[in-house]
Design a protein around this motif. Structure first.
Motif, PDB file in Angstrom:
ATOM      1  N   LEU A  12       0.901  -1.294  -0.069  1.00  0.00           N
ATOM      2  CA  LEU A  12      -0.031   0.134   0.201  1.00  0.00           C
ATOM      3  C   LEU A  12       0.800   1.243   0.071  1.00  0.00           C
ATOM      4  O   LEU A  12       0.403   2.324  -0.850  1.00  0.00           O
ATOM      5  N   ILE A  13       1.913   1.235   0.789  1.00  0.00           N
ATOM      6  CA  ILE A  13       2.930   2.408   0.859  1.00  0.00           C
ATOM      7  C   ILE A  13       3.511   2.698  -0.678  1.00  0.00           C
ATOM      8  O   ILE A  13       3.619   3.909  -1.144  1.00  0.00           O
ATOM      9  N   THR A  14       4.012   1.472  -1.272  1.00  0.00           N
ATOM     10  CA  THR A  14       4.436   1.665  -2.634  1.00  0.00           C
ATOM     11  C   THR A  14       3.493   2.252  -3.607  1.00  0.00           C
ATOM     12  O   THR A  14       3.822   2.950  -4.553  1.00  0.00           O
ATOM     13  N   ALA A 313      -0.991   1.167 -11.870  1.00  0.00           N
ATOM     14  CA  ALA A 313      -0.423   0.882 -10.442  1.00  0.00           C
ATOM     15  C   ALA A 313      -1.634   0.167  -9.606  1.00  0.00           C
ATOM     16  O   ALA A 313      -1.047  -0.645  -8.888  1.00  0.00           O
ATOM     17  N   LEU A 314      -2.702   0.383  -9.883  1.00  0.00           N
ATOM     18  CA  LEU A 314      -3.880  -0.199  -9.364  1.00  0.00           C
ATOM     19  C   LEU A 314      -3.850  -1.696  -9.735  1.00  0.00           C
ATOM     20  O   LEU A 314      -3.985  -2.816  -8.812  1.00  0.00           O
ATOM     21  N   MET A 315      -3.444  -2.003 -10.957  1.00  0.00           N
ATOM     22  CA  MET A 315      -3.418  -3.353 -11.510  1.00  0.00           C
ATOM     23  C   MET A 315      -2.245  -4.027 -10.758  1.00  0.00           C
ATOM     24  O   MET A 315      -2.307  -5.146 -10.383  1.00  0.00           O
ATOM     25  N   ASN A 316      -1.071  -3.441 -10.555  1.00  0.00           N
ATOM     26  CA  ASN A 316      -0.076  -4.067  -9.954  1.00  0.00           C
ATOM     27  C   ASN A 316      -0.662  -4.399  -8.482  1.00  0.00           C
ATOM     28  O   ASN A 316      -0.150  -5.201  -7.942  1.00  0.00           O
ATOM     29  N   ASP A 320      -0.558  -7.769  -6.576  1.00  0.00           N
ATOM     30  CA  ASP A 320       0.040  -8.126  -5.266  1.00  0.00           C
ATOM     31  C   ASP A 320      -0.842  -8.724  -4.107  1.00  0.00           C
ATOM     32  O   ASP A 320      -0.368  -9.473  -3.462  1.00  0.00           O
ATOM     33  N   MET A 321      -2.004  -8.143  -4.143  1.00  0.00           N
ATOM     34  CA  MET A 321      -3.128  -8.589  -3.280  1.00  0.00           C
ATOM     35  C   MET A 321      -3.528  -9.948  -3.481  1.00  0.00           C
ATOM     36  O   MET A 321      -3.812 -10.602  -2.573  1.00  0.00           O
TER      37      MET A 321
END
Length: 338
Positions: A12-14, A313-316, A320-321
């Motif tokens: 989330l920070i990234t 960024a949202l797709m990445n 990740d989630m």
């Protein structure tokens, strides 16, 4: 639980840091490109004989868009308005808001990219795994490899032009530009959906075929590397059916880096899609960016680019989630490489 929470917080920070840095880059980059949006407007006025009062109009536009202020003040104003969700007003399409232009363009790009990315990833991963596992036993499967290599090394725009020549001009099977026929009104109806699908075939094919080659070759290499692993040899020594070893062990483990590759590839796929939209005059975000760059329309360039960055960024972040659901080592507190 603690390790999973730490993993989520780190990602989330990234994600937030990526967006914060992108905001500054999106503001600075258009202003480094040669061209003046208001100067271009004056040239257009001159070309139609509208020079009388043109300079006064340009000065008024500068004042209204804040382009007469120092760059630092422009940046502070840009960030403060962005925090309120205001992307500004288009210079070239004044007084249309940037959000309105993006709202009209985003469904075309997101819909096309979502479908083509999933199709190319699923099909490429499936056949790449089959060829990697059974390729030595089948000449037909081995013959797919050079085809995939050719597709992977072909640029989007070359394949797009080739598809237009063959399927639009030579055989006239599909339309060569636009998202729907001239005169048609976008609506929720079967006839419009059929028309939109026909127009989307060529842009979709140009993305799917190129992406398909990469996913195929990537999955094939992963499966081949998995065959020499100790756990595969152990499963074979136990006498497990080769088909079960493939699906339960080799394919599942090779899917982990392939899923990571899906997240990392969104930027490349999106870049190709933007070029593709310009070639096919497809009314998505790429077509909007192309015209805004031609017009030096700073607000539209900023808004469009920022939306693209946020989407990638949202797709990445989403991948990740989803990764802990695929890799139990992350849930157990390990790392991807452990």
């Amino acid at each position: 639980m603690t390790s999973s929470f730490g993993y989520i917080v780190e990602r989330l920070i990234t994600f937030v840091a990526t967006i914060a840095i992108s905001v500054t880059i999106v503001f600075v980059a258009p202003r480094l490109v040669p061209g003046d949006p208001l100067g271009a407007m004056f040239v257009r006025l001159s070309s139609v004989g509208g020079t009388a009062g043109g300079e006064v109009l340009v000065e008024e536009y500068k004042r209204r868009f804040g382009l007469d202020k120092p760059l630092v003040e422009q940046y502070v104003s840009y960030v403060s308005e962005l925090a309120r969700g205001n992307l500004g007003v288009s210079i070239a399409s004044f007084p249309t808001r940037v959000s309105t232009l993006l709202w009209n363009a985003l469904p075309w790009t997101v819909g096309l990219l979502t479908v083509t990315t999933l199709i190319s990833w699923l099909v490429g991963s499936f056949f790449g795994a089959l060829v990697g596992w059974y390729g030595e036993r089948s000449q037909i499967l081995r013959a797919i490899v050079p085809v995939a290599l050719l597709l992977y090394t072909t640029p989007y725009y070359i394949l797009a032009i080739l598809l237009i020549f063959l399927l639009a001009f030579h055989w006239q099977i599909f339309p060569y530009s636009g998202a729907y026929s001239v005169g048609a009104n976008p609506e929720w109806s079967l006839s419009f959906a059929e028309d939109a699908l026909r127009h989307a075939v060529l842009p979709a094919l140009s993305i799917i075929l190129v992406s398909l080659g990469w996913w195929f070759l990537s999955m094939r290499s992963l499966i081949i590397s998995e065959q020499g692993q100790d756990y595969i040899l152990w499963a074979e020594a136990k006498g497990l059916p080769r088909r079960k070893i493939f699906w339960t062990y080799a394919f599942r483990n090779a899917l982990l880096p392939q899923t990571t590759g899906l997240a990392l590839s969104f930027g490349n796929i999106l870049g190709g899609a933007l070029v593709m939209e310009a070639i096919f005059a497809y009314p998505g975000v790429g077509w909007l960016v192309y015209h805004s760059i031609k017009e030096s329309d700073f607000p539209v360039i900023q808004g469009s680019t920022l939306i693209i960055i946020i989407w990638v960024a949202l797709m990445n972040f989403t991948i990740d989630m989803a990764y802990p659901l695929i890799d139990p080592r992350i849930r157990a507190g390990g790392t991807k490489g452990s």
